[in-house]
Design a protein around this motif. Structure first.
Motif, PDB file in Angstrom:
ATOM      1  N   HIS A 184      34.074 -19.595  29.935  1.00 35.39           N
ATOM      2  CA  HIS A 184      33.704 -18.399  29.312  1.00 35.39           C
ATOM      3  C   HIS A 184      34.993 -17.357  29.491  1.00 35.39           C
ATOM      4  O   HIS A 184      34.987 -16.958  27.805  1.00 35.39           O
ATOM      5  CB  HIS A 184      32.833 -17.842  30.396  1.00 35.39           C
ATOM      6  CG  HIS A 184      32.677 -16.115  29.901  1.00 35.39           C
ATOM      7  ND1 HIS A 184      31.949 -15.149  28.804  1.00 35.39           N
ATOM      8  CD2 HIS A 184      33.449 -15.313  31.172  1.00 35.39           C
ATOM      9  CE1 HIS A 184      32.561 -14.300  28.676  1.00 35.39           C
ATOM     10  NE2 HIS A 184      33.225 -14.220  30.582  1.00 35.39           N
ATOM     11  N   ILE A 185      35.920 -17.449  30.697  1.00 38.13           N
ATOM     12  CA  ILE A 185      37.304 -17.192  30.546  1.00 38.13           C
ATOM     13  C   ILE A 185      37.926 -17.625  29.263  1.00 38.13           C
ATOM     14  O   ILE A 185      38.027 -16.703  27.683  1.00 38.13           O
ATOM     15  CB  ILE A 185      38.069 -17.401  31.852  1.00 38.13           C
ATOM     16  CG1 ILE A 185      37.331 -16.730  32.638  1.00 38.13           C
ATOM     17  CG2 ILE A 185      39.690 -16.977  31.874  1.00 38.13           C
ATOM     18  CD1 ILE A 185      37.588 -17.270  34.341  1.00 38.13           C
ATOM     19  N   LEU A 186      37.881 -18.916  29.107  1.00 38.35           N
ATOM     20  CA  LEU A 186      38.888 -19.487  27.710  1.00 38.35           C
ATOM     21  C   LEU A 186      37.914 -18.991  26.471  1.00 38.35           C
ATOM     22  O   LEU A 186      39.299 -18.302  25.722  1.00 38.35           O
ATOM     23  CB  LEU A 186      38.460 -21.168  27.370  1.00 38.35           C
ATOM     24  CG  LEU A 186      39.020 -21.759  28.721  1.00 38.35           C
ATOM     25  CD1 LEU A 186      38.380 -23.403  28.777  1.00 38.35           C
ATOM     26  CD2 LEU A 186      40.748 -21.379  29.217  1.00 38.35           C
ATOM     27  N   ASP A 187      36.440 -19.008  26.465  1.00 37.21           N
ATOM     28  CA  ASP A 187      36.540 -18.653  24.758  1.00 37.21           C
ATOM     29  C   ASP A 187      36.584 -16.929  24.445  1.00 37.21           C
ATOM     30  O   ASP A 187      36.517 -16.816  23.476  1.00 37.21           O
ATOM     31  CB  ASP A 187      34.395 -18.518  25.136  1.00 37.21           C
ATOM     32  CG  ASP A 187      34.031 -20.124  25.429  1.00 37.21           C
ATOM     33  OD1 ASP A 187      34.583 -21.149  24.495  1.00 37.21           O
ATOM     34  OD2 ASP A 187      32.888 -20.369  25.122  1.00 37.21           O
ATOM     35  N   THR A 188      36.376 -16.789  25.808  1.00 36.14           N
ATOM     36  CA  THR A 188      36.865 -14.986  25.870  1.00 36.14           C
ATOM     37  C   THR A 188      38.324 -14.294  24.954  1.00 36.14           C
ATOM     38  O   THR A 188      38.373 -14.084  24.274  1.00 36.14           O
ATOM     39  CB  THR A 188      36.555 -14.117  27.141  1.00 36.14           C
ATOM     40  OG1 THR A 188      34.824 -14.046  27.259  1.00 36.14           O
ATOM     41  CG2 THR A 188      36.450 -12.965  26.723  1.00 36.14           C
TER      42      THR A 188
ATOM     43  N   ASP B 151      26.544 -15.307  26.530  1.00 34.19           N
ATOM     44  CA  ASP B 151      25.259 -16.146  26.746  1.00 34.19           C
ATOM     45  C   ASP B 151      25.508 -17.484  26.158  1.00 34.19           C
ATOM     46  O   ASP B 151      24.770 -18.771  26.551  1.00 34.19           O
ATOM     47  CB  ASP B 151      24.224 -15.221  27.139  1.00 34.19           C
ATOM     48  CG  ASP B 151      24.095 -14.439  28.473  1.00 34.19           C
ATOM     49  OD1 ASP B 151      25.120 -15.065  29.205  1.00 34.19           O
ATOM     50  OD2 ASP B 151      23.853 -13.466  28.516  1.00 34.19           O
ATOM     51  N   GLU B 152      24.796 -17.339  24.510  1.00 34.90           N
ATOM     52  CA  GLU B 152      24.873 -18.107  23.618  1.00 34.90           C
ATOM     53  C   GLU B 152      26.263 -19.078  23.971  1.00 34.90           C
ATOM     54  O   GLU B 152      25.753 -20.580  23.771  1.00 34.90           O
ATOM     55  CB  GLU B 152      24.223 -17.880  22.296  1.00 34.90           C
ATOM     56  CG  GLU B 152      23.046 -17.066  22.195  1.00 34.90           C
ATOM     57  CD  GLU B 152      22.251 -17.555  22.469  1.00 34.90           C
ATOM     58  OE1 GLU B 152      22.079 -19.224  22.157  1.00 34.90           O
ATOM     59  OE2 GLU B 152      20.794 -17.996  23.370  1.00 34.90           O
ATOM     60  N   PHE B 153      27.712 -18.470  23.958  1.00 33.25           N
ATOM     61  CA  PHE B 153      28.716 -19.033  23.904  1.00 33.25           C
ATOM     62  C   PHE B 153      28.443 -20.642  25.301  1.00 33.25           C
ATOM     63  O   PHE B 153      28.096 -21.570  25.049  1.00 33.25           O
ATOM     64  CB  PHE B 153      29.517 -18.352  24.095  1.00 33.25           C
ATOM     65  CG  PHE B 153      30.205 -18.052  22.803  1.00 33.25           C
ATOM     66  CD1 PHE B 153      29.545 -17.546  21.721  1.00 33.25           C
ATOM     67  CD2 PHE B 153      31.754 -18.133  22.757  1.00 33.25           C
ATOM     68  CE1 PHE B 153      29.859 -17.055  20.548  1.00 33.25           C
ATOM     69  CE2 PHE B 153      32.728 -17.751  21.754  1.00 33.25           C
ATOM     70  CZ  PHE B 153      31.768 -17.442  20.646  1.00 33.25           C
ATOM     71  N   VAL B 154      27.769 -19.740  26.411  1.00 32.66           N
ATOM     72  CA  VAL B 154      27.336 -20.581  27.627  1.00 32.66           C
ATOM     73  C   VAL B 154      26.865 -21.483  27.272  1.00 32.66           C
ATOM     74  O   VAL B 154      26.887 -22.724  27.513  1.00 32.66           O
ATOM     75  CB  VAL B 154      27.741 -19.405  29.048  1.00 32.66           C
ATOM     76  CG1 VAL B 154      27.444 -20.846  30.036  1.00 32.66           C
ATOM     77  CG2 VAL B 154      29.040 -18.817  29.286  1.00 32.66           C
ATOM     78  N   ALA B 155      25.500 -21.302  26.644  1.00 33.57           N
ATOM     79  CA  ALA B 155      24.248 -22.469  26.640  1.00 33.57           C
ATOM     80  C   ALA B 155      25.030 -23.305  25.789  1.00 33.57           C
ATOM     81  O   ALA B 155      24.192 -24.088  25.775  1.00 33.57           O
ATOM     82  CB  ALA B 155      23.232 -21.971  26.131  1.00 33.57           C
ATOM     83  N   ASN B 156      25.384 -22.734  24.864  1.00 35.26           N
ATOM     84  CA  ASN B 156      25.959 -24.182  23.665  1.00 35.26           C
ATOM     85  C   ASN B 156      27.411 -25.103  24.294  1.00 35.26           C
ATOM     86  O   ASN B 156      27.566 -25.462  22.991  1.00 35.26           O
ATOM     87  CB  ASN B 156      25.815 -23.237  22.378  1.00 35.26           C
ATOM     88  CG  ASN B 156      24.104 -23.208  21.844  1.00 35.26           C
ATOM     89  OD1 ASN B 156      23.323 -24.126  21.660  1.00 35.26           O
ATOM     90  ND2 ASN B 156      24.094 -22.005  21.791  1.00 35.26           N
ATOM     91  N   GLY B 157      27.533 -24.799  25.356  1.00 32.86           N
ATOM     92  CA  GLY B 157      29.291 -25.149  24.979  1.00 32.86           C
ATOM     93  C   GLY B 157      29.847 -26.026  26.216  1.00 32.86           C
ATOM     94  O   GLY B 157      30.620 -27.197  26.056  1.00 32.86           O
TER      95      GLY B 157
END
Length: 175
Positions: A64-68, A93-99
């Motif tokens: 999540h840190i990377l995505d953000t 939350d969608e980013f995390v759920a699909n990562g």
């Protein structure tokens, strides 16, 4: 680049920005070494650990840190280039759920972070004062390019503290 004014960012980012201890460029550079060291200190068996039901795992927090950072750097790029198109929110939350983050190794997360941060540092260092001061709308909030850079560093600090206090401390208490 270090002097942020309160009108450069929405209050929602204050907690992140307040975690910054050093000059922002120094903070970003120090994180290139300190954050991988922190990740290396996490026992591998805790990668999929979560401290409570419906919370992200350690690997999900790290990714999540990377995505953000990617999203915030992209927003900074758009505004720095004077693209004032209002940018939509991203659903973390969608980013995390699909990562598929739990399939990753800590080493691959570290490698990605180092490359991502170094690329962002190169970009940030090319920006002049006019570009740093540009503002635009992201997630229905007015924010400057300079503030995005602070948010990137502060967001990492924020989640590192959460990992230390809620994940690593609790996992040690269970042992």
């Amino acid at each position: 680049m270090n002097q942020l004014k309160s009108d450069e960012y929405p209050a929602i980012y204050s907690d992140y920005i307040e975690t910054i201890v050093y000059d922002i460029k120094e903070e970003l550079v120090l994180q290139v070494e300190s954050f991988p060291e922190f990740i290396r200190s996490i026992p591998k068996e805790l990668g999929e650990y979560t401290y409570a039901e419906d919370k992200w795992t350690v690997k999900e927090v790290l990714c999540h840190i990377l995505d953000t950072e990617r999203v915030m750097a992209y927003r900074a790029l758009r505004f720095a280039r004077n693209d004032m198109t209002a940018l939509a929110a991203f659903e973390q939350d969608e980013f995390v759920a699909n990562g598929r983050h739990n399939e990753r190794s800590f080493d691959s997360i570290i490698e990605e972070f180092i490359h991502l941060r170094k690329a962002n540092l190169i970009f940030f260092n090319t920006l002049n004062e006019t570009e740093l001061n540009r503002k635009g709308m992201a997630s229905d909030r007015l924010i400057s390019v300079r503030a995005f850079i602070h948010v990137i560093a502060g967001h990492l600090n924020h989640h590192r503290i959460i990992l230390q206090e809620r994940y690593l401390k609790k996992s040690n208490d269970l042992a």
